[in-house]
Design a protein around this motif. Structure first.
Motif, PDB file in Angstrom:
ATOM      1  N   VAL A   1      -0.688  13.129 -50.573  1.00 28.46           N
ATOM      2  CA  VAL A   1       0.661  13.027 -50.016  1.00 28.46           C
ATOM      3  C   VAL A   1       0.999  11.619 -49.518  1.00 28.46           C
ATOM      4  O   VAL A   1       2.163  11.331 -49.231  1.00 28.46           O
ATOM      5  CB  VAL A   1       0.833  14.050 -48.863  1.00 28.46           C
ATOM      6  CG1 VAL A   1       0.347  13.476 -47.521  1.00 28.46           C
ATOM      7  CG2 VAL A   1       2.276  14.519 -48.743  1.00 28.46           C
ATOM      8  N   MET A   2       0.027  10.734 -49.446  1.00 27.47           N
ATOM      9  CA  MET A   2       0.296   9.421 -48.859  1.00 27.47           C
ATOM     10  C   MET A   2       1.258   8.586 -49.706  1.00 27.47           C
ATOM     11  O   MET A   2       2.048   7.804 -49.177  1.00 27.47           O
ATOM     12  CB  MET A   2      -1.000   8.662 -48.612  1.00 27.47           C
ATOM     13  CG  MET A   2      -1.845   9.227 -47.477  1.00 27.47           C
ATOM     14  SD  MET A   2      -0.916   9.584 -45.946  1.00 27.47           S
ATOM     15  CE  MET A   2      -0.252   7.979 -45.527  1.00 27.47           C
ATOM     16  N   GLY A   3       1.228   8.752 -51.017  1.00 28.10           N
ATOM     17  CA  GLY A   3       2.203   8.058 -51.854  1.00 28.10           C
ATOM     18  C   GLY A   3       3.614   8.534 -51.569  1.00 28.10           C
ATOM     19  O   GLY A   3       4.559   7.734 -51.498  1.00 28.10           O
ATOM     20  N   ALA A   4       3.772   9.850 -51.384  1.00 36.82           N
ATOM     21  CA  ALA A   4       5.078  10.401 -51.031  1.00 36.82           C
ATOM     22  C   ALA A   4       5.535   9.867 -49.677  1.00 36.82           C
ATOM     23  O   ALA A   4       6.714   9.542 -49.481  1.00 36.82           O
ATOM     24  CB  ALA A   4       5.010  11.927 -51.005  1.00 36.82           C
ATOM     25  N   HIS A   5       4.598   9.766 -48.742  1.00 35.92           N
ATOM     26  CA  HIS A   5       4.942   9.217 -47.427  1.00 35.92           C
ATOM     27  C   HIS A   5       5.402   7.764 -47.522  1.00 35.92           C
ATOM     28  O   HIS A   5       6.279   7.323 -46.777  1.00 35.92           O
ATOM     29  CB  HIS A   5       3.737   9.313 -46.496  1.00 35.92           C
ATOM     30  CG  HIS A   5       3.493  10.689 -45.944  1.00 35.92           C
ATOM     31  ND1 HIS A   5       4.478  11.642 -45.853  1.00 35.92           N
ATOM     32  CD2 HIS A   5       2.366  11.261 -45.425  1.00 35.92           C
ATOM     33  CE1 HIS A   5       3.987  12.743 -45.310  1.00 35.92           C
ATOM     34  NE2 HIS A   5       2.707  12.542 -45.047  1.00 35.92           N
TER      35      HIS A   5
ATOM     36  N   ARG B   1       2.648  -0.208 -40.454  1.00 38.53           N
ATOM     37  CA  ARG B   1       1.328  -0.244 -39.801  1.00 38.53           C
ATOM     38  C   ARG B   1       0.821   1.179 -39.545  1.00 38.53           C
ATOM     39  O   ARG B   1      -0.346   1.491 -39.816  1.00 38.53           O
ATOM     40  CB  ARG B   1       1.401  -1.028 -38.495  1.00 38.53           C
ATOM     41  CG  ARG B   1       0.041  -1.224 -37.815  1.00 38.53           C
ATOM     42  CD  ARG B   1       0.103  -2.306 -36.753  1.00 38.53           C
ATOM     43  NE  ARG B   1       1.023  -1.983 -35.677  1.00 38.53           N
ATOM     44  CZ  ARG B   1       2.203  -2.578 -35.490  1.00 38.53           C
ATOM     45  NH1 ARG B   1       2.606  -3.540 -36.322  1.00 38.53           N
ATOM     46  NH2 ARG B   1       2.981  -2.240 -34.479  1.00 38.53           N
ATOM     47  N   PHE B   2       1.700   2.053 -39.058  1.00 38.48           N
ATOM     48  CA  PHE B   2       1.286   3.446 -38.855  1.00 38.48           C
ATOM     49  C   PHE B   2       0.958   4.109 -40.193  1.00 38.48           C
ATOM     50  O   PHE B   2       0.009   4.888 -40.291  1.00 38.48           O
ATOM     51  CB  PHE B   2       2.391   4.235 -38.136  1.00 38.48           C
ATOM     52  CG  PHE B   2       2.346   4.134 -36.632  1.00 38.48           C
ATOM     53  CD1 PHE B   2       1.247   4.610 -35.932  1.00 38.48           C
ATOM     54  CD2 PHE B   2       3.400   3.596 -35.913  1.00 38.48           C
ATOM     55  CE1 PHE B   2       1.197   4.542 -34.535  1.00 38.48           C
ATOM     56  CE2 PHE B   2       3.363   3.515 -34.517  1.00 38.48           C
ATOM     57  CZ  PHE B   2       2.258   3.981 -33.841  1.00 38.48           C
ATOM     58  N   TRP B   3       1.772   3.831 -41.221  1.00 44.03           N
ATOM     59  CA  TRP B   3       1.491   4.416 -42.533  1.00 44.03           C
ATOM     60  C   TRP B   3       0.133   3.962 -43.049  1.00 44.03           C
ATOM     61  O   TRP B   3      -0.637   4.770 -43.578  1.00 44.03           O
ATOM     62  CB  TRP B   3       2.581   4.020 -43.542  1.00 44.03           C
ATOM     63  CG  TRP B   3       2.265   4.513 -44.923  1.00 44.03           C
ATOM     64  CD1 TRP B   3       2.514   5.751 -45.436  1.00 44.03           C
ATOM     65  CD2 TRP B   3       1.601   3.787 -45.963  1.00 44.03           C
ATOM     66  NE1 TRP B   3       2.059   5.849 -46.729  1.00 44.03           N
ATOM     67  CE2 TRP B   3       1.484   4.660 -47.081  1.00 44.03           C
ATOM     68  CE3 TRP B   3       1.099   2.498 -46.072  1.00 44.03           C
ATOM     69  CZ2 TRP B   3       0.887   4.270 -48.273  1.00 44.03           C
ATOM     70  CZ3 TRP B   3       0.499   2.103 -47.259  1.00 44.03           C
ATOM     71  CH2 TRP B   3       0.398   2.983 -48.344  1.00 44.03           C
TER      72      TRP B   3
ATOM     73  N   ILE C   1       8.944   6.149 -46.067  1.00 47.51           N
ATOM     74  CA  ILE C   1       9.052   4.978 -45.183  1.00 47.51           C
ATOM     75  C   ILE C   1      10.005   3.950 -45.777  1.00 47.51           C
ATOM     76  O   ILE C   1      10.897   3.435 -45.090  1.00 47.51           O
ATOM     77  CB  ILE C   1       7.656   4.343 -44.949  1.00 47.51           C
ATOM     78  CG1 ILE C   1       6.757   5.280 -44.150  1.00 47.51           C
ATOM     79  CG2 ILE C   1       7.799   2.987 -44.238  1.00 47.51           C
ATOM     80  CD1 ILE C   1       7.156   5.486 -42.714  1.00 47.51           C
ATOM     81  N   ALA C   2       9.835   3.649 -47.057  1.00 43.95           N
ATOM     82  CA  ALA C   2      10.684   2.645 -47.701  1.00 43.95           C
ATOM     83  C   ALA C   2      12.148   3.083 -47.721  1.00 43.95           C
ATOM     84  O   ALA C   2      13.055   2.270 -47.487  1.00 43.95           O
ATOM     85  CB  ALA C   2      10.182   2.378 -49.120  1.00 43.95           C
TER      86      ALA C   2
ATOM     87  N   GLY D   1       4.999   6.554 -37.678  1.00 44.60           N
ATOM     88  CA  GLY D   1       5.560   5.567 -38.594  1.00 44.60           C
ATOM     89  C   GLY D   1       6.926   5.977 -39.112  1.00 44.60           C
ATOM     90  O   GLY D   1       7.823   5.135 -39.280  1.00 44.60           O
ATOM     91  N   TYR D   2       7.104   7.267 -39.350  1.00 47.08           N
ATOM     92  CA  TYR D   2       8.385   7.787 -39.832  1.00 47.08           C
ATOM     93  C   TYR D   2       9.479   7.524 -38.792  1.00 47.08           C
ATOM     94  O   TYR D   2      10.579   7.052 -39.125  1.00 47.08           O
ATOM     95  CB  TYR D   2       8.217   9.276 -40.095  1.00 47.08           C
ATOM     96  CG  TYR D   2       9.317   9.962 -40.872  1.00 47.08           C
ATOM     97  CD1 TYR D   2      10.548   9.381 -41.100  1.00 47.08           C
ATOM     98  CD2 TYR D   2       9.104  11.248 -41.376  1.00 47.08           C
ATOM     99  CE1 TYR D   2      11.539  10.035 -41.813  1.00 47.08           C
ATOM    100  CE2 TYR D   2      10.084  11.917 -42.097  1.00 47.08           C
ATOM    101  CZ  TYR D   2      11.313  11.304 -42.304  1.00 47.08           C
ATOM    102  OH  TYR D   2      12.282  11.968 -43.008  1.00 47.08           O
TER     103      TYR D   2
END
Length: 410
Positions: free
Chosen positions: A302-306, A275-277, A310-311, A261-262
């Motif tokens: 860590v998902m919030g940081a990810h 979608r990947f995130w 992405i944004a 996703g990155y």
């Protein structure tokens, strides 16, 4: 042509560096919020050299390490995407380059090396000066892991030793990244991949691929396909194993899913990136609440940081801020990873026009792990840009931070 020749104009340097990165004018323009015709105008000299904020944006998009390479101004030596070179880099490099094929030194048991490796990861996560900590430990770890592979008596022992060696190289890549020795970075990454494949250890293979993906992606847009090739093929390899897999295997699959996703976000593929995130978030939610992978930091936390990352890569300023606010309640246990998250938040706030908040967030990153911000090109770009602000308050605040991270003399 040599972009480092003093006689070249800014536009000529820009064209040479853009071509070397494999970018079209439209692609480069999109990365800095301008059109392809604007890039052409600058390259041909129809438009004059842009303001600092666009010079910094171009340097970021082109992964220019030293601003003077782009500007031609030899008084403007600022390393953006390379740190100052850590004092322990030479010792780590010597250990990587060593070839202990005829050593009389007896190998340590792989269980002992693995325990030291776990301690090294723990020390890295808790230390503000994490490069100093692991730079001190790496030379002996590398040598002992190399010797363990060399002296393994049986195939199973050799595979175990290769797995440990691969994971030592993974720790080494964290130390070497963003230092002024790109050849060493690639040597470490490639040796990690080879050792991981020889080990036949799924976790070691996943980690080595995760780091190789990042190395390719950080090399610029011309290398995104290579990043995807390593990433997606490793996910295909791991997919049949996941139903009965351990937490660490599921975590490395989740980390690789986010990396896909990155890279998509770097390409500007909004739907694919999110979608990947979203898939990675579901994978993180399936892990135990307190689980935290020591290498990739993959976890629920860590998902919030990810999401912020992405944004930011999609240049969605408002969404970056929204995700930063949503992630604020979650504490990332690793100091360097927490500092990296603060830098990503700062990028989001700057995109959203909140420069004061961006600087305050970078100050929090510096408090968490000074060595992280000192080696981060995005943070340095924000500080340099704000040091030229029309606001005296922002100029002073940015200048003070620039002194702290070594961009300006005290």
């Amino acid at each position: 042509m040599d972009p480092y020749a003093d006689s070249l104009a800014f536009g000529q340097r820009l064209q040479i560096l853009r071509t070397r990165r494999g970018l079209t004018r439209d692609q480069l323009g999109g990365l800095v919020g301008r059109s392809g015709s604007w890039v052409k105008g600058v390259e041909t000299g129809r438009l004059k050299m842009p303001k600092l904020e666009f010079i910094l944006a171009l340097a970021e998009a082109l992964r220019v390490r030293d601003l003077s390479d782009l500007t031609g101004d030899q008084s403007l030596h600022v390393d953006l995407f390379a740190g100052p070179g850590h004092p322990r880099l030479a010792a780590v490099k010597a250990a990587v380059d060593a070839w202990p094929i005829a050593t009389t030194r007896e190998a340590s048991p792989t269980t002992h090396i693995r325990a030291r490796l776990a301690s090294a990861w723990s020390a890295r996560h808790s230390a503000p000066n994490h490069r100093e900590v692991i730079g001190l430990l790496l030379p002996e770890l590398i040598r002992d892991a190399q010797i363990a592979v060399r002296q393994a008596d049986t195939s199973p022992e050799r595979r175990k030793a290769q797995a440990v060696l691969a994971e030592v190289y993974s720790l080494c890549q964290f130390f070497v990244a963003y230092q002024p020795d790109a050849a060493l970075l690639w040597r470490v990454a490639e040796r990690g991949l080879v050792a991981a494949q020889e080990s036949e250890d799924s976790y070691a293979i996943g980690v080595a691929a995760w780091l190789a993906t990042q190395a390719h992606r950080d090399s610029g847009a011309a290398h995104y396909d290579a990043a995807d090739a390593v990433n997606l093929s490793t996910l295909d390899y791991l997919a049949p194993l996941l139903d009965d897999a351990s937490d660490d295997i599921r975590a490395i699959a989740g980390a690789l899913t986010f990396e896909a996703g990155y890279t998509a976000a770097r390409r500007g593929a909004t739907g694919t990136a999110w979608r990947f995130w979203d898939t990675a978030r579901a994978m993180a939610a399936s892990l135990p609440a307190g689980f935290y992978d020591p290498v990739t930091s993959f976890s629920r936390a860590v998902m919030g940081a990810h999401a912020v990352t992405i944004a930011v890569e999609l240049r969605q300023g408002g969404e970056s801020v929204r995700q930063a606010v949503a992630a604020e309640a979650t504490t990332i246990p690793s100091r360097p990873r927490r500092a990296r998250h603060r830098i990503e938040e700062a990028r989001g706030y700057q995109l959203d026009g909140q420069s004061e908040v961006a600087l305050a967030t970078l100050e929090r990153a510096h408090e968490a792990a000074p060595e992280t911000i000192r080696y981060n090109g995005y943070a340095k770009r924000i500080v340099l840009e704000e040091a030229e602000s029309k606001s005296p308050t922002r100029r002073r605040r940015a200048s003070e931070l620039a002194v702290k991270i070594g961009l300006l003399a005290a």
